[in-house]
Design a protein around this motif. Structure first.
Motif, short mmCIF file in Angstrom:
data_model
loop_
_atom_site.label_atom_id
_atom_site.label_comp_id
_atom_site.label_asym_id
_atom_site.label_seq_id
_atom_site.Cartn_x
_atom_site.Cartn_y
_atom_site.Cartn_z
N GLN A 7 -9.03 -8.43 -2.92
CA GLN A 7 -10.27 -7.68 -2.82
C GLN A 7 -10.53 -7.15 -1.43
O GLN A 7 -11.04 -6.03 -1.27
CB GLN A 7 -11.43 -8.56 -3.28
CG GLN A 7 -11.36 -8.92 -4.77
CD GLN A 7 -12.45 -9.88 -5.19
OE1 GLN A 7 -13.38 -10.14 -4.44
NE2 GLN A 7 -12.35 -10.42 -6.40
N ASN A 8 -10.19 -7.92 -0.40
CA ASN A 8 -10.47 -7.47 0.97
C ASN A 8 -9.54 -8.20 1.93
O ASN A 8 -9.87 -9.27 2.44
CB ASN A 8 -11.94 -7.73 1.34
CG ASN A 8 -12.36 -6.96 2.58
OD1 ASN A 8 -11.59 -6.81 3.53
ND2 ASN A 8 -13.59 -6.47 2.58
N ARG A 9 -8.37 -7.60 2.16
CA ARG A 9 -7.36 -8.25 3.00
C ARG A 9 -7.84 -8.49 4.44
O ARG A 9 -7.68 -9.60 4.96
CB ARG A 9 -6.07 -7.42 2.98
CG ARG A 9 -4.94 -8.02 3.82
CD ARG A 9 -3.70 -7.15 3.70
NE ARG A 9 -3.20 -7.16 2.34
CZ ARG A 9 -2.33 -8.04 1.89
NH1 ARG A 9 -1.86 -8.98 2.69
NH2 ARG A 9 -1.92 -7.99 0.65
N PRO A 10 -8.43 -7.51 5.13
CA PRO A 10 -8.88 -7.76 6.51
C PRO A 10 -9.91 -8.88 6.60
O PRO A 10 -9.85 -9.73 7.51
CB PRO A 10 -9.47 -6.41 6.95
CG PRO A 10 -8.80 -5.40 6.08
CD PRO A 10 -8.62 -6.08 4.77
N MET A 11 -10.86 -8.91 5.67
CA MET A 11 -11.88 -9.96 5.70
C MET A 11 -11.27 -11.32 5.39
O MET A 11 -11.66 -12.34 6.00
CB MET A 11 -12.98 -9.63 4.70
CG MET A 11 -14.15 -10.62 4.73
SD MET A 11 -14.96 -10.65 6.36
CE MET A 11 -15.74 -9.03 6.35
N VAL A 42 -11.33 -14.74 7.97
CA VAL A 42 -11.90 -16.07 7.70
C VAL A 42 -10.84 -17.16 7.72
O VAL A 42 -11.12 -18.30 7.35
CB VAL A 42 -12.66 -16.08 6.36
CG1 VAL A 42 -13.82 -15.10 6.38
CG2 VAL A 42 -11.71 -15.78 5.20
N GLY A 43 -9.61 -16.81 8.12
CA GLY A 43 -8.60 -17.83 8.33
C GLY A 43 -7.53 -17.94 7.26
O GLY A 43 -6.70 -18.85 7.32
N ILE A 44 -7.54 -17.05 6.26
CA ILE A 44 -6.52 -17.11 5.22
C ILE A 44 -5.23 -16.47 5.74
O ILE A 44 -5.24 -15.37 6.29
CB ILE A 44 -6.99 -16.37 3.95
CG1 ILE A 44 -8.22 -17.07 3.36
CG2 ILE A 44 -5.87 -16.30 2.91
CD1 ILE A 44 -8.81 -16.37 2.16
N ASN A 45 -4.13 -17.18 5.58
CA ASN A 45 -2.82 -16.65 5.97
C ASN A 45 -2.37 -15.66 4.89
O ASN A 45 -1.76 -16.04 3.89
CB ASN A 45 -1.82 -17.79 6.12
CG ASN A 45 -0.49 -17.33 6.71
OD1 ASN A 45 -0.13 -16.15 6.62
ND2 ASN A 45 0.23 -18.25 7.32
N HIS A 78 0.82 -1.21 0.00
CA HIS A 78 0.00 0.00 0.00
C HIS A 78 0.85 1.26 0.00
O HIS A 78 0.36 2.34 0.31
CB HIS A 78 -0.98 0.02 1.18
CG HIS A 78 -1.81 -1.21 1.29
ND1 HIS A 78 -2.72 -1.58 0.32
CD2 HIS A 78 -1.86 -2.18 2.24
CE1 HIS A 78 -3.30 -2.72 0.68
NE2 HIS A 78 -2.80 -3.11 1.83
N ARG A 79 2.12 1.14 -0.35
CA ARG A 79 3.01 2.29 -0.50
C ARG A 79 3.72 2.16 -1.84
O ARG A 79 4.89 1.82 -1.91
CB ARG A 79 4.01 2.36 0.66
CG ARG A 79 3.35 2.58 2.01
CD ARG A 79 4.23 2.14 3.17
NE ARG A 79 5.50 2.86 3.20
CZ ARG A 79 6.46 2.59 4.08
NH1 ARG A 79 6.31 1.61 4.97
NH2 ARG A 79 7.58 3.30 4.07
#
Length: 308
Positions: free
Chosen positions: A192-196, A200-203, A107-108
């Motif tokens: 698409q949505n790193r926090p989500m 849900v358990g994705i590393n 994100h930089r």
């Protein structure tokens, strides 16, 4: 420019230059596929992508030397083994770079651009110190030499056909991996949505590292293909990085189909115009054409559809 040639001669010239551009098309596709994963999927501007390609080229050179000096009876099979070694060597270096540098700069984009540009200079100096400043080349196996005679005026180079088939197989395998596998679903979820995705358990860190390593590994395979059309030097990768970014942006970031279509268009245009014009003028005209298209369609030829 065309007046001095007959129609049959022009047809043969366009056909020959089109087939001659197969190797360039394959390098563009392999380089751009790796960059499309890193830039399109992860948003990382990797200015050292050309150096990962050259690492693959140097691995191919070292493999050819080992087979030539110690396994001459198996020399005909060295190129296949060299591509595998190039993939894993470049992928391993990519994983280390992601762990040491890139993961702190997500994100930089400006910071990743500067960091990877510095990395490219470091890798160039490493190659210069290890392999020397002079360019090196490989001797292709006999089965990759020669050409198929289509007509009296048109011949298809065997190595170009081989690399093109390999490129299409890698592109198809990458499509299955990214869009038909569980791991590919995890990659798209992280994009698409790193926090989500993390919730849900994705590393997400592992997904980032493997994605970056995959993109660099494909660049290594492009380095093996590069040895078919040119000699390998410490700065050879910089000759392709601009064209590779051009292919990715023109085709549409994160679009595998767009990457292939863009690479084919640009490589064939350059190969054909270089016959009638100088190499630099061919690049200028190609760049002007791409810029004109992007002014009309800034999202590229095949933009990824997203739900708003």
């Amino acid at each position: 420019m065309f007046a001095e040639y007959s129609l049959s001669e022009l047809g043969a010239i366009f056909a020959m230059q089109g087939f001659a551009g197969l190797s360039l098309f394959s390098i563009f596709v392999l380089m751009a596929l790796g960059l499309a994963i890193i830039f399109g999927q992860m948003g990382v501007i990797n200015m050292a992508h050309g150096e990962f390609m050259i690492l693959g080229a140097y691995m191919t050179y070292l493999t050819s030397q080992v087979f030539e000096n110690y396994l001459p009876s198996l020399y005909g099979s060295y190129f296949i083994i060299a591509m595998v070694i190039a993939f894993f060597a470049s992928g391993a270096l990519g994983a280390v770079v992601e762990w040491a540098i890139i993961k702190r700069l997500y994100h930089r984009p400006l910071d990743t651009l500067l960091a990877t540009w510095g990395l490219s200079l470091i890798l160039q100096q490493c190659y210069r110190s290890i392999f020397g400043a002079r360019e090196v080349g490989v001797t292709l196996p006999d089965w990759l030499m020669g050409s198929f005679a289509v007509t009296d005026m048109i011949e298809i180079p065997i190595n170009g056909v081989f690399v093109m088939i390999l490129t299409l197989l890698i592109a198809f395998a990458l499509y299955l991996l990214m869009y038909r596998s569980n791991w590919g679903g995890q990659v798209r979820a992280v994009v698409q949505n790193r926090p989500m995705a993390g919730a849900v358990g994705i590393n997400t860190e592992k997904v980032d590292r493997m994605t970056f390593a995959l993109g660099c590994g494909i660049a290594g395979v492009a380095g093996s293909a590069f040895t078919m059309i040119g000699s390998t030097g410490p700065t050879s990768g910089q000759l392709y990085i601009v064209d590779t970014f051009l292919v990715v942006v023109f085709g549409g970031a994160a679009s595998l189909l767009g990457t292939i279509a863009s690479a084919f268009t640009i490589s064939q245009a350059q190969s054909t115009m270089e016959f009638f014009l100088s190499g630099s003028m061919a690049k200028v005209l190609t760049l002007l054409f791409v810029v004109g298209i992007l002014m009309i369609r800034p999202q590229g030829l095949f933009a990824m559809k997203i739900r708003k």
